[in-house]
Design a protein around this motif. Structure first.
Motif, mmCIF file in Angstrom:
data_model
loop_
_atom_site.group_PDB
_atom_site.id
_atom_site.type_symbol
_atom_site.label_atom_id
_atom_site.label_comp_id
_atom_site.label_asym_id
_atom_site.label_seq_id
_atom_site.Cartn_x
_atom_site.Cartn_y
_atom_site.Cartn_z
ATOM 1 N N TRP A 80 0.835 -1.211 0.000
ATOM 2 C CA TRP A 80 0.000 0.000 0.000
ATOM 3 C C TRP A 80 0.867 1.257 0.000
ATOM 4 O O TRP A 80 0.504 2.267 -0.600
ATOM 5 C CB TRP A 80 -0.919 -0.007 1.208
ATOM 6 N N LYS A 81 2.015 1.208 0.680
ATOM 7 C CA LYS A 81 2.912 2.363 0.671
ATOM 8 C C LYS A 81 3.485 2.598 -0.730
ATOM 9 O O LYS A 81 3.714 3.740 -1.128
ATOM 10 C CB LYS A 81 4.051 2.155 1.666
ATOM 11 N N GLU A 82 3.680 1.522 -1.468
ATOM 12 C CA GLU A 82 4.266 1.641 -2.792
ATOM 13 C C GLU A 82 3.236 2.059 -3.840
ATOM 14 O O GLU A 82 3.499 2.967 -4.655
ATOM 15 C CB GLU A 82 4.907 0.315 -3.193
ATOM 16 N N ASN A 83 2.074 1.423 -3.826
ATOM 17 C CA ASN A 83 1.065 1.662 -4.865
ATOM 18 C C ASN A 83 -0.075 2.567 -4.417
ATOM 19 O O ASN A 83 -0.737 3.172 -5.260
ATOM 20 C CB ASN A 83 0.475 0.334 -5.345
ATOM 21 N N GLY A 84 -0.331 2.654 -3.127
ATOM 22 C CA GLY A 84 -1.427 3.475 -2.618
ATOM 23 C C GLY A 84 -2.749 2.715 -2.604
ATOM 24 O O GLY A 84 -2.912 1.686 -3.268
ATOM 25 N N PHE A 85 -3.698 3.237 -1.855
ATOM 26 C CA PHE A 85 -5.027 2.648 -1.775
ATOM 27 C C PHE A 85 -5.861 3.081 -2.982
ATOM 28 O O PHE A 85 -5.641 4.152 -3.555
ATOM 29 C CB PHE A 85 -5.730 3.065 -0.482
ATOM 30 N N SER A 86 -6.829 2.254 -3.323
ATOM 31 C CA SER A 86 -7.681 2.544 -4.483
ATOM 32 C C SER A 86 -8.821 3.485 -4.144
ATOM 33 O O SER A 86 -9.410 4.084 -5.051
ATOM 34 C CB SER A 86 -8.237 1.239 -5.060
ATOM 35 N N SER A 87 -9.167 3.638 -2.859
ATOM 36 C CA SER A 87 -10.229 4.574 -2.475
ATOM 37 C C SER A 87 -10.134 4.849 -0.979
ATOM 38 O O SER A 87 -9.497 4.092 -0.231
ATOM 39 C CB SER A 87 -11.617 4.033 -2.844
ATOM 40 N N LEU A 88 -10.786 5.912 -0.573
ATOM 41 C CA LEU A 88 -10.769 6.350 0.828
ATOM 42 C C LEU A 88 -12.178 6.747 1.240
ATOM 43 O O LEU A 88 -12.867 7.466 0.510
ATOM 44 C CB LEU A 88 -9.802 7.535 1.012
ATOM 45 N N ILE A 89 -12.602 6.273 2.411
ATOM 46 C CA ILE A 89 -13.903 6.641 2.983
ATOM 47 C C ILE A 89 -13.676 7.041 4.429
ATOM 48 O O ILE A 89 -13.032 6.306 5.193
ATOM 49 C CB ILE A 89 -14.917 5.480 2.908
ATOM 50 N N ILE A 90 -14.197 8.203 4.789
ATOM 51 C CA ILE A 90 -14.035 8.729 6.149
ATOM 52 C C ILE A 90 -15.419 8.990 6.737
ATOM 53 O O ILE A 90 -16.252 9.649 6.110
ATOM 54 C CB ILE A 90 -13.202 10.026 6.163
ATOM 55 N N ALA A 91 -15.640 8.462 7.926
ATOM 56 C CA ALA A 91 -16.836 8.770 8.715
ATOM 57 C C ALA A 91 -16.385 8.946 10.152
ATOM 58 O O ALA A 91 -16.469 8.031 10.975
ATOM 59 C CB ALA A 91 -17.887 7.672 8.594
ATOM 60 N N ALA A 92 -15.855 10.125 10.446
ATOM 61 C CA ALA A 92 -15.276 10.424 11.755
ATOM 62 C C ALA A 92 -15.846 11.739 12.256
ATOM 63 O O ALA A 92 -15.217 12.801 12.099
ATOM 64 C CB ALA A 92 -13.753 10.483 11.670
ATOM 65 N N PRO A 93 -17.039 11.724 12.832
ATOM 66 C CA PRO A 93 -17.665 12.983 13.245
ATOM 67 C C PRO A 93 -16.981 13.662 14.421
ATOM 68 O O PRO A 93 -17.234 14.837 14.674
ATOM 69 C CB PRO A 93 -19.091 12.552 13.610
ATOM 70 N N GLU A 94 -16.090 12.955 15.126
ATOM 71 C CA GLU A 94 -15.468 13.528 16.315
ATOM 72 C C GLU A 94 -14.074 14.089 16.063
ATOM 73 O O GLU A 94 -13.452 14.617 16.979
ATOM 74 C CB GLU A 94 -15.388 12.462 17.425
ATOM 75 N N LEU A 95 -13.575 13.976 14.848
ATOM 76 C CA LEU A 95 -12.220 14.429 14.547
ATOM 77 C C LEU A 95 -12.241 15.676 13.676
ATOM 78 O O LEU A 95 -13.241 15.988 13.035
ATOM 79 C CB LEU A 95 -11.434 13.323 13.837
ATOM 80 N N ASP A 96 -11.106 16.373 13.650
ATOM 81 C CA ASP A 96 -10.910 17.505 12.748
ATOM 82 C C ASP A 96 -10.635 16.949 11.349
ATOM 83 O O ASP A 96 -9.578 16.373 11.092
ATOM 84 C CB ASP A 96 -9.748 18.363 13.244
ATOM 85 N N LEU A 97 -11.597 17.108 10.452
ATOM 86 C CA LEU A 97 -11.517 16.445 9.154
ATOM 87 C C LEU A 97 -10.338 16.920 8.319
ATOM 88 O O LEU A 97 -9.661 16.121 7.669
ATOM 89 C CB LEU A 97 -12.832 16.640 8.388
ATOM 90 N N TRP A 98 -10.083 18.201 8.293
ATOM 91 C CA TRP A 98 -9.013 18.696 7.426
ATOM 92 C C TRP A 98 -7.638 18.209 7.898
ATOM 93 O O TRP A 98 -6.796 17.799 7.090
ATOM 94 C CB TRP A 98 -9.045 20.213 7.352
ATOM 95 N N LEU A 147 -7.084 15.512 9.511
ATOM 96 C CA LEU A 147 -7.036 14.086 9.213
ATOM 97 C C LEU A 147 -6.841 13.833 7.721
ATOM 98 O O LEU A 147 -6.071 12.953 7.322
ATOM 99 C CB LEU A 147 -8.332 13.431 9.705
ATOM 100 N N LEU A 148 -7.509 14.612 6.896
ATOM 101 C CA LEU A 148 -7.433 14.401 5.451
ATOM 102 C C LEU A 148 -6.037 14.697 4.913
ATOM 103 O O LEU A 148 -5.578 14.052 3.958
ATOM 104 C CB LEU A 148 -8.479 15.269 4.748
ATOM 105 N N LYS A 149 -5.331 15.664 5.500
ATOM 106 C CA LYS A 149 -3.980 15.973 5.048
ATOM 107 C C LYS A 149 -3.036 14.798 5.236
ATOM 108 O O LYS A 149 -2.086 14.620 4.470
ATOM 109 C CB LYS A 149 -3.446 17.196 5.809
ATOM 110 N N ASP A 150 -3.273 13.978 6.267
ATOM 111 C CA ASP A 150 -2.432 12.808 6.497
ATOM 112 C C ASP A 150 -2.870 11.608 5.665
ATOM 113 O O ASP A 150 -2.030 10.763 5.319
ATOM 114 C CB ASP A 150 -2.465 12.420 7.981
ATOM 115 N N LEU A 151 -4.148 11.526 5.341
ATOM 116 C CA LEU A 151 -4.658 10.343 4.636
ATOM 117 C C LEU A 151 -4.567 10.460 3.124
ATOM 118 O O LEU A 151 -4.401 9.455 2.427
ATOM 119 C CB LEU A 151 -6.112 10.087 5.039
#
Length: 456
Positions: free
Chosen positions: A356-374, A376-380
């Motif tokens: 996954w580090k080499e090729n990356g994930f094919s999609s991303l889904i986030i459902a985290a209502p308690e976190l700071d989304l931006w 978190l998104l910068k890291d993901l």
């Protein structure tokens, strides 16, 4: 013997219940929704009586059961509704157009019923079925014939739910589980409605052989829905901040096969990240604080309700005067005795993480209502492959609008849009088809887009 057991598990028909499987019991057409694990000793309480769930083992999902008199007293027996009742109802609808009836002359003074409670108990002791008691109540009602056809049907259904309750055996999958939780405990799944869940899967392009990165803080509903759609192909990696993974207990209700459970893995964000920076460390500290708060809340719930964590059975009722939110059944065996099942959510293997580090994930889904989304998104977002879609759910609009604005400024994604799902439920009955009077008017917001390769 072990090979025979493994072969029997692989040949297991998913449309028929088996001992140890999870089921969703719909009592009296949605009045109560109960998650249960079937076994020889599991029971279900309806009213003041307790019934064994053993007759439900080996029956196809969608079967209807009714309380009847058996050799050992009242029990749940399979019930096949007749088609004649529908024809009679349709005929009555046409006849009611010529008749002029209303309920203006009816007075609700509790004197119209001549059948007493002692007489009803005597009928029960003599072995009368619930349908016979309902017919006796109708025959002894002084105002039943004066009511309109719709009022008569309401009266019949009301008495039937009390004296002849019916239990519908439903298969727990993404839609039924989401609807059941949203009906009573929407906060536990982040107020994620079933149409929003389907949009998340569609916008993230979850398909066979996909490697989906998930941030699931809605109890495991999102993880189970993704794994169910993948069908044993690809991987579902549930990542988390800090050292404590987020709970995915709802996955156990899905009746996923061992092959699908092997594809559900967990990995902390620190293991997936290519490089560490101050922002990610700050988010990890925030995740640890949220995990500690969640552990304290869970311990309080456990001490108040005295529930066992080893029992995966919950009751969901739409009535708001319940004394407890989660009711544990001590008579339910949580483990299937016929064979050992693979636990979902094991640690991701190192080979998969390196891939996954080499090729990356094919999609991303986030459902985290308690976190700071931006934050978190910068890291993901760097963990995704180029041209990979992502979908982010949140109950409120402003966190998603902030993410969309920052993504546009940084030229990190294209095709950005914020969607608000809208769902209208209809009542479909003869001469009474209209939108339901009580519906959910709000289903949250979804930010979707496609990651692009930045020039930097």
């Amino acid at each position: 013997m072990s090979q025979n057991n493994s072969q029997s598990d692989s040949i297991q028909n998913p449309r028929v219940t088996w001992e140890g499987c999870s089921v969703l019991l719909d009592i009296n057409d949605g009045d109560r929704l109960v998650f249960a694990r079937l076994s020889a000793g599991s029971t279900l309480k309806i009213g003041n009586k307790t019934y064994s769930l053993q007759p439900l083992i080996g029956c196809p999902f969608g079967s209807l059961f009714q309380v009847e008199n058996g050799d050992q007293g009242h029990c749940l027996a399979r019930f096949v509704p007749s088609i004649e009742g529908n024809n009679i109802q349709e005929k009555g609808d046409f006849e009611s157009q010529d008749e002029i009836k209303d309920n203006r002359a009816l007075v609700d003074n509790n004197k119209a019923q001549s059948l007493t409670g002692e007489e009803i108990n005597a009928m029960r002791s003599q072995g009368a079925t619930g349908d016979e008691i309902v017919e006796a109540l109708i025959a002894n009602s002084a105002t039943f014939e004066k009511k309109t056809l719709f009022s008569q049907e309401k009266y019949r259904l009301k008495k039937q739910k009390k004296y002849a309750p019916k239990v519908l055996l439903r298969r727990p999958f993404a839609r039924s589980i989401c609807e059941a939780y949203f009906k009573k405990y929407p906060a536990r799944i982040g107020f994620l409605r079933v149409d929003a869940l389907s949009l998340l899967l569609s916008m993230a392009n979850v398909s066979a052989n996909s490697d989906v990165l998930v941030v699931d803080m809605v109890g495991g509903l999102l993880t189970g829905a993704v794994a169910e759609r993948l069908g044993g192909t690809g991987y579902v990696c549930s990542t988390y901040l800090g050292s404590t993974p987020y709970s995915i207990d709802i996955v156990r209700i899905f009746n996923l096969s061992n092959e699908i459970c092997k594809r559900i893995v967990r990995s902390p964000l620190t293991d997936l990240s290519l490089s560490q920076n101050g922002t990610s460390e700050q988010i990890h500290q925030q995740g640890d604080e949220i995990n500690q708060q969640g552990d304290e809340i869970n311990m309080e719930c456990l001490s108040n309700n005295q529930m066992s964590s080893s029992v995966g059975m919950e009751e969901i009722s739409p009535t708001e005067n319940d004394t407890s939110d989660v009711i544990s059944e001590t008579t339910v065996s949580p483990v299937n005795k016929t064979g050992k099942s693979t636990k979902a959510g094991n640690k991701a293997p190192k080979q998969a993480i390196d891939l996954w580090k080499e090729n990356g994930f094919s999609s991303l889904i986030i459902a985290a209502p308690e976190l700071d989304l931006w934050s978190l998104l910068k890291d993901l977002l760097p963990l995704l492959a180029n041209s990979a879609p992502f979908a982010i759910y949140h109950q409120y609009l402003q966190p998603l609008a902030t993410c969309m604005h920052n993504l546009q400024l940084g030229k990190m994604a294209i095709g950005l849009q914020i969607s608000e799902p809208w769902l209208r439920e209809y009542q479909v009955l003869p001469s009474r088809t209209h939108p339901c009077m009580q519906m959910s008017a709000f289903g949250g917001y979804i930010l979707s887009g496609i990651k692009i390769c930045s020039s930097s």
